[in-house]
Enzyme design. Sequence first.
Site, short mmCIF file in Angstrom:
data_model
loop_
_atom_site.label_atom_id
_atom_site.label_comp_id
_atom_site.label_asym_id
_atom_site.label_seq_id
_atom_site.Cartn_x
_atom_site.Cartn_y
_atom_site.Cartn_z
CG ASP A 134 -1.33 -3.14 -2.05
OD1 ASP A 134 -0.43 -3.96 -2.32
OD2 ASP A 134 -1.95 -3.14 -0.97
CD GLU A 137 -2.94 -7.83 2.86
OE1 GLU A 137 -2.49 -7.18 3.81
OE2 GLU A 137 -2.23 -8.24 1.92
#
Length: 720
Positions: free
Chosen positions: A42, A252
């Site tokens: 990420d 998320e």
Amino acid sequence: MVSLTTCVFVVLLGFSRLVHSYYTEEYRPQFHFTPEQNWMNDPNGLVYYNGQYHLFYQYNPNGTTWGFMSWGHAVSTDLVHWKHLPIALECESDSNGNVLQMFFSGSAVVDVNNTTGFAVPVGKDRRGHVIYSTPMVAIYTSNYPTAHTQSNGVVIREGQQSQSIAFSNDDGLTWTQYEGNPVIESPPAQYADQYQQFRDPFVFWYAPTSKWIMVASLAMEHILLIYSSDNLKNWTLQSQFGPENARFGQWECPSLFPLYVDGNTKTQKWVVLLGINPGGIITASGTQYIVGSFNGTTFVPDPSDVYDPTQIPAGSAVFQDFESISSSFEELGWNATGDFSGLGPQNASTVQVWNIMGYLGTGVLTTYLFGDIATGTITSPTFTITKQYISFLIAGGYYPYNPATAGTPNDNQVSFSLVIGGQIVHSQTGTDTEDLVWRNWNVAGWMGQQAYFVVTDVNTGPFAHLHVDEIIFSDSPKDEANWFDFGPDLYAAATYNGLDNNHRTVIGWMNNWGYGQNIPTSPWRSAMSVPRTLALKTINNKVRLVQQPVSSLSSLYTSPLYSHQFSSLRAGETAINVPAPYNARMKFTVQFTRGSGTQVGVILRSNTTDTQETVVGYDFLGQNVFVDRFKSGDNSFVDWQPNPYPGRFIATLPTKSTDCITLNIFLDWSSVEVFDGQGQAVITSQIFPLDDSAQVKLFSVGGTTKSVTVSVNGIKSAWT
């Protein structure tokens, strides 16, 4: 004896080879960010300050798969050329090697008002007044794999996830963790049992109330918690949002940010952007967005952006709901072959496979009848297409229809397909879950024609089954969610703090949790998408989030390598000469209008035998942009079934027969990103072609395509 001259020559030769090989490994992206080595996922802490774009990211300093999560760090002045910096926040272990804290995803802000009190004196001005630093603050999830007691006395449970902060007074070069961490130790009391699934804080300054706002995810509950703070240390829960729309898997990496609608500074809406894993539009991970309003405490979605999975569009005709669980398929007018002959719809609650969810009513069509060993086909009665969309609920294993192998010994499909004129024109497989989700096909191009459905299950492997329910015909699609990207390889999209509404910029992780740790790259693994500029645009009376690559990417473009206008592109393939090395990294723009053909596009990274190719195009009848990577190169890195990598990915893009359609295609050494002219239909896909796959060809299927304009620019390396 070796002379000094020889030693110097050897050293220089070694250095020359090192420079020559830097960022030129097989599949190394040339205009996308990648770490020099090791695993990355990420993007984190995106913030613009003092002329620099900071990119922090999830990083494993010890290997090329997920683990020991830390914050890597790079900076850029243009979002194109990046400078690697030392690790900002590094995974912590005790003397016995037990991991105490990993630094999971989060965000970063610049505390210009020193609300935290973290600023320090850095000098004096000409009048003798003290000058203070401007703190940069990272807000992240502390993931604690090992139970322990911190030095500040906080007792940590095994697997706990809490929100913490760290600060830097030298523009992000060095970091100090706040001694009072974690600043939010646990989720609210009603979610106390979710202490291991509480993560990914996104923080921004909300000027109307002079407050910091945090959005954090209760991943398994599909809930976003919204907090406020005066100082980034003490937080008050204000509200929660969710579940809405795509609500399976984990929620998320949320973001919450404002954008002007159609560039009008008097009309502003807010956008929630968040990842789903698993539960993406293809399989495993994906990203959805929701448009609404925010008042400093509460996010309220626009009613048009909320999709109730139990409600079908007004005016819909239900073709089959499979509620007749006491009837055979033959009694319902369907035809079943193989193991499905003589059987019929099943009570979903009694199907002996995990926990099927998302069906309507009681019955479903399922091929899980004797475990995964059942094979055969289930074919519907013929019908006439009278409405623009076919929508349906579907779940099961990811075994897509591949026209190159269908009907051969290599056929492994488990699919639900639409057949018109003896040809499969649309097909859908499961997403590797037992959760039925809505999918839809645009069929306006076949209005008035005869069609039928066929469920094909020729696979006895793991998860080789399909569930189908509630097939409806309507003039508007039944959507599950607003998908941010219709390809498999865009996740954890994060936006920059520090930029105004007209320059809201996003970067996503260009990979997928279904296979990401196995992609064939070394010594690094994973890349980021090209940075993209976001906007809200009204399209067909609906406000949509659109995106285009940042304009600064053009600094890498060569002069046009190929430019041509075809008043009529003939049916078949037309070779285009794009010189090396730019036949493997280019911007390819094509504009066209419908002629007598049914599809048009470009074949990239093709070899002389056509056994390798990546196909990008537009389907005039199906009204969609597509990327086909069934033959794009290496997919042997996935050695399990279902293989989540191969596939043909579509983004619905309704057009009129007279419309001029534009596709902007960005090809790098291991990826292709496709944007339609407005930026609403976007597909991001990794590819791993062999070096001999270098040909570029236009194609038109079923006839000619009119007014075709092609322009090709090479893209220079950002790393030289």
